[in-house]
Design an enzyme around this catalytic site. Structure first.
Site, PDB file in Angstrom:
ATOM      1  N   ARG A  51       0.836  -1.211   0.000  1.00  0.00           N
ATOM      2  CA  ARG A  51       0.000   0.000   0.000  1.00  0.00           C
ATOM      3  C   ARG A  51       0.869   1.259   0.000  1.00  0.00           C
ATOM      4  O   ARG A  51       0.695   2.120  -0.847  1.00  0.00           O
ATOM      5  CB  ARG A  51      -1.004  -0.017   1.157  1.00  0.00           C
ATOM      6  CG  ARG A  51      -2.129   1.006   0.933  1.00  0.00           C
ATOM      7  CD  ARG A  51      -3.259   0.872   1.948  1.00  0.00           C
ATOM      8  NE  ARG A  51      -2.853   1.299   3.261  1.00  0.00           N
ATOM      9  CZ  ARG A  51      -2.750   0.507   4.330  1.00  0.00           C
ATOM     10  NH1 ARG A  51      -3.059  -0.768   4.254  1.00  0.00           N
ATOM     11  NH2 ARG A  51      -2.355   0.996   5.480  1.00  0.00           N
ATOM     12  N   TYR A 103     -16.779  19.160 -12.997  1.00  0.00           N
ATOM     13  CA  TYR A 103     -17.117  17.749 -12.864  1.00  0.00           C
ATOM     14  C   TYR A 103     -18.160  17.568 -11.760  1.00  0.00           C
ATOM     15  O   TYR A 103     -17.942  17.945 -10.602  1.00  0.00           O
ATOM     16  CB  TYR A 103     -15.855  16.933 -12.575  1.00  0.00           C
ATOM     17  CG  TYR A 103     -16.086  15.454 -12.670  1.00  0.00           C
ATOM     18  CD1 TYR A 103     -16.437  14.878 -13.876  1.00  0.00           C
ATOM     19  CD2 TYR A 103     -15.970  14.644 -11.558  1.00  0.00           C
ATOM     20  CE1 TYR A 103     -16.675  13.512 -13.972  1.00  0.00           C
ATOM     21  CE2 TYR A 103     -16.200  13.279 -11.642  1.00  0.00           C
ATOM     22  CZ  TYR A 103     -16.552  12.718 -12.849  1.00  0.00           C
ATOM     23  OH  TYR A 103     -16.787  11.375 -12.927  1.00  0.00           O
ATOM     24  N   ASP A 171      -7.872  21.482 -11.950  1.00  0.00           N
ATOM     25  CA  ASP A 171      -8.170  20.175 -12.528  1.00  0.00           C
ATOM     26  C   ASP A 171      -7.722  20.213 -13.989  1.00  0.00           C
ATOM     27  O   ASP A 171      -8.292  20.933 -14.805  1.00  0.00           O
ATOM     28  CB  ASP A 171      -9.678  19.894 -12.397  1.00  0.00           C
ATOM     29  CG  ASP A 171     -10.059  18.481 -12.867  1.00  0.00           C
ATOM     30  OD1 ASP A 171      -9.411  17.981 -13.824  1.00  0.00           O
ATOM     31  OD2 ASP A 171     -10.998  17.889 -12.312  1.00  0.00           O
ATOM     32  N   LYS A 196      -8.880   9.663 -18.531  1.00  0.00           N
ATOM     33  CA  LYS A 196      -9.312  10.240 -19.799  1.00  0.00           C
ATOM     34  C   LYS A 196      -8.152  10.231 -20.796  1.00  0.00           C
ATOM     35  O   LYS A 196      -7.595   9.183 -21.036  1.00  0.00           O
ATOM     36  CB  LYS A 196      -9.903  11.628 -19.548  1.00  0.00           C
ATOM     37  CG  LYS A 196     -10.818  11.706 -18.310  1.00  0.00           C
ATOM     38  CD  LYS A 196     -12.113  10.928 -18.485  1.00  0.00           C
ATOM     39  CE  LYS A 196     -12.895  10.762 -17.185  1.00  0.00           C
ATOM     40  NZ  LYS A 196     -13.226  11.981 -16.466  1.00  0.00           N
TER      41      LYS A 196
HETATM   42  C1  PLP Z   1     -13.586  12.160 -15.079  1.00  0.00           C
HETATM   43  C2  PLP Z   1     -13.238  13.398 -14.369  1.00  0.00           C
HETATM   44  C3  PLP Z   1     -12.940  13.382 -12.994  1.00  0.00           C
HETATM   45  C4  PLP Z   1     -13.041  12.116 -12.159  1.00  0.00           C
HETATM   46  O1  PLP Z   1     -12.108  11.167 -12.571  1.00  0.00           O
HETATM   47  P1  PLP Z   1     -12.298   9.575 -12.353  1.00  0.00           P
HETATM   48  O2  PLP Z   1     -11.025   9.017 -12.869  1.00  0.00           O
HETATM   49  O3  PLP Z   1     -13.507   9.177 -13.131  1.00  0.00           O
HETATM   50  O4  PLP Z   1     -12.494   9.366 -10.896  1.00  0.00           O
HETATM   51  C5  PLP Z   1     -12.570  14.572 -12.403  1.00  0.00           C
HETATM   52  N1  PLP Z   1     -12.499  15.725 -13.089  1.00  0.00           N
HETATM   53  C6  PLP Z   1     -12.782  15.774 -14.406  1.00  0.00           C
HETATM   54  C7  PLP Z   1     -12.688  17.065 -15.128  1.00  0.00           C
HETATM   55  C8  PLP Z   1     -13.168  14.616 -15.085  1.00  0.00           C
HETATM   56  O5  PLP Z   1     -13.473  14.679 -16.379  1.00  0.00           O
END
Ligand code: PLP
Length: 368
Positions: A51, A103, A171, A196
């Site tokens: 971990r 998000y 972000d 993504k």
């Molecule tokens: C998808 C997304 C998240 C969350 O990410 P996960 O990997 O699905 O937990 C956070 N911020 C943005 C802008 C996203 O597109």
């Protein structure tokens, strides 16, 4: 690696161990959950348990840290990374500013868990106006925002927030570290979903943070170990492997989205088109993401468009090799029912343009 190399070079070479004869060029995933300890007991720097300690994970963190320009930590998902930031920088009585158009699950976490802890949550749209930052502890930005693709001038907001003693996090999911370097633009922390475009193959969930200061990372590392929000070594290996083609993938996705903007704008069925190139701050991005959002008259028109399209899959998430379209209203985003976020894949541009046009034409035969 030399300092002033290009994006593809950085992606291919970041996070690889130093060359040593007999060692693999690309080390495989190290899956063990426990390591041999010294008979005398563990010493600082030894790997002991899976971990807190994993060399495959550290290689990915070195790669992402190199691309973002600050020490990095990876998490089980983007959501795990963002909540790690929120839970380690905020305490009861603090105020946080989050995007009202960002998000949706981050907004949900803020309005339930954070608000329940006595943290004051203020929402502001990405394009502004922003509230005064006096008394604010953390400003979380999302630029480009998801799904509206608005931008904010990160440097200007960071200067205003820092003047009031607030931390600034960005972000960077849609942009990726090749599209935008928030730490260079003035932010203190980057958070992102690597699920993504960063991983880009629609087969792994991952999140990361990167920070200007090691002390911020240390707090989130303690949190990660105590909350257990670690990614698996195999997933880390997959993402490190995918990073090598990030620049190539992004270029094709970006070119595909740019080619679709005029096609969408000139089609009679399309009521609005959103693309980061419309923003006065577009030059903040080194390369625009492969995303374009648009509005059709209704959810039924979107369904007809998706049925007719042969290269565009109905799917949520974005940034993958395959072109996907997501009708965001169904997930609770505050957008009209006919709003579509299109994530361009790496297909040939001409094919994607042809398919989009044919699908729009087909959906036009529906009465309004
Ligand atoms: C998808 C997304 C998240 C969350 O990410 P996960 O990997 O699905 O937990 C956070 N911020 C943005 C802008 C996203 O597109």
């Amino acid at each position: 690696m030399p300092m002033n190399v290009g994006d593809s070079t950085r992606c291919v070479h970041s996070g690889l161990p130093l060359a040593k004869p007999g060692d693999p060029i690309v080390p495989g995933p190290l899956l063990s959950t426990a390591y041999h300890l010294r008979p005398e007991g563990v010493e600082p720097g030894d790997d002991g348990y899976g971990r807190p300690d994993n060399p495959t994970r550290r290689l990915l963190e070195a790669a992402i840290g190199e691309l973002e320009g600050g020490p990095s930590l990876v998490f089980a998902s983007g959501q795990a990374a963002i909540t790690a930031l929120l839970m380690t920088t905020l305490k009861p009585g603090d105020t946080v500013v989050i995007p009202s158009d960002g998000y949706y699950q981050v907004r949900l976490f803020a309005s339930t868990t954070l608000a329940g802890m006595g943290i004051n949550v203020i929402e502001a749209p990405t394009a502004g106006p922003y509230p005064p930052f006096a008394g604010v502890r953390l400003v979380l930005l999302e630029s480009p925002s998801n799904p509206g693709l608005d931008l904010v001038d990160i440097g200007t907001v960071a200067t205003m927030a820092h003047a009031e003693g607030a931390l600034v996090a960005v972000d960077n999911t849609a942009a990726t570290p090749l599209g935008q370097r928030p730490l260079v633009l003035g932010a203190d922390v980057v958070v992102a979903s690597g699920t993504k475009a960063l991983a880009g193959h629609t087969d792994v969930l991952l999140g990361y943070v990167a920070a200007r200061e090691q002390s911020l990372v240390d707090g989130m590392q303690r949190w990660r170990n105590l909350s257990g929000a670690i990614p698996s070594p195999f997933d880390c290996w997959l993402v490190r492997r995918s990073l090598g083609t990030l620049a190539l993938r992004l270029r094709q996705q970006s070119a595909n989205a740019a080619a679709l903007v005029p096609v969408l704008r000139s089609h009679s069925l399309v009521e609005a088109v959103y693309h980061p190139s419309d923003s006065p701050f577009a030059s903040q991005l080194n390369i625009l993401p492969g995303l374009v959002s648009f509005e059709l008259p209704s959810a039924t028109h979107v369904a007809a468009f998706l049925k007719a399209a042969q290269l565009i899959a109905a799917a949520t998430s974005f940034g993958g090799l395959h072109t996907t379209a997501d009708r965001r209203h169904q997930w609770g985003d505050s957008v009209p029912p006919g709003f579509v976020r299109l994530s361009c894949g790496i297909e040939d541009t001409a094919d994607l343009v042809d398919d989009t046009l044919a699908a729009l034409d087909s959906a036009t035969t529906l009465s309004r």
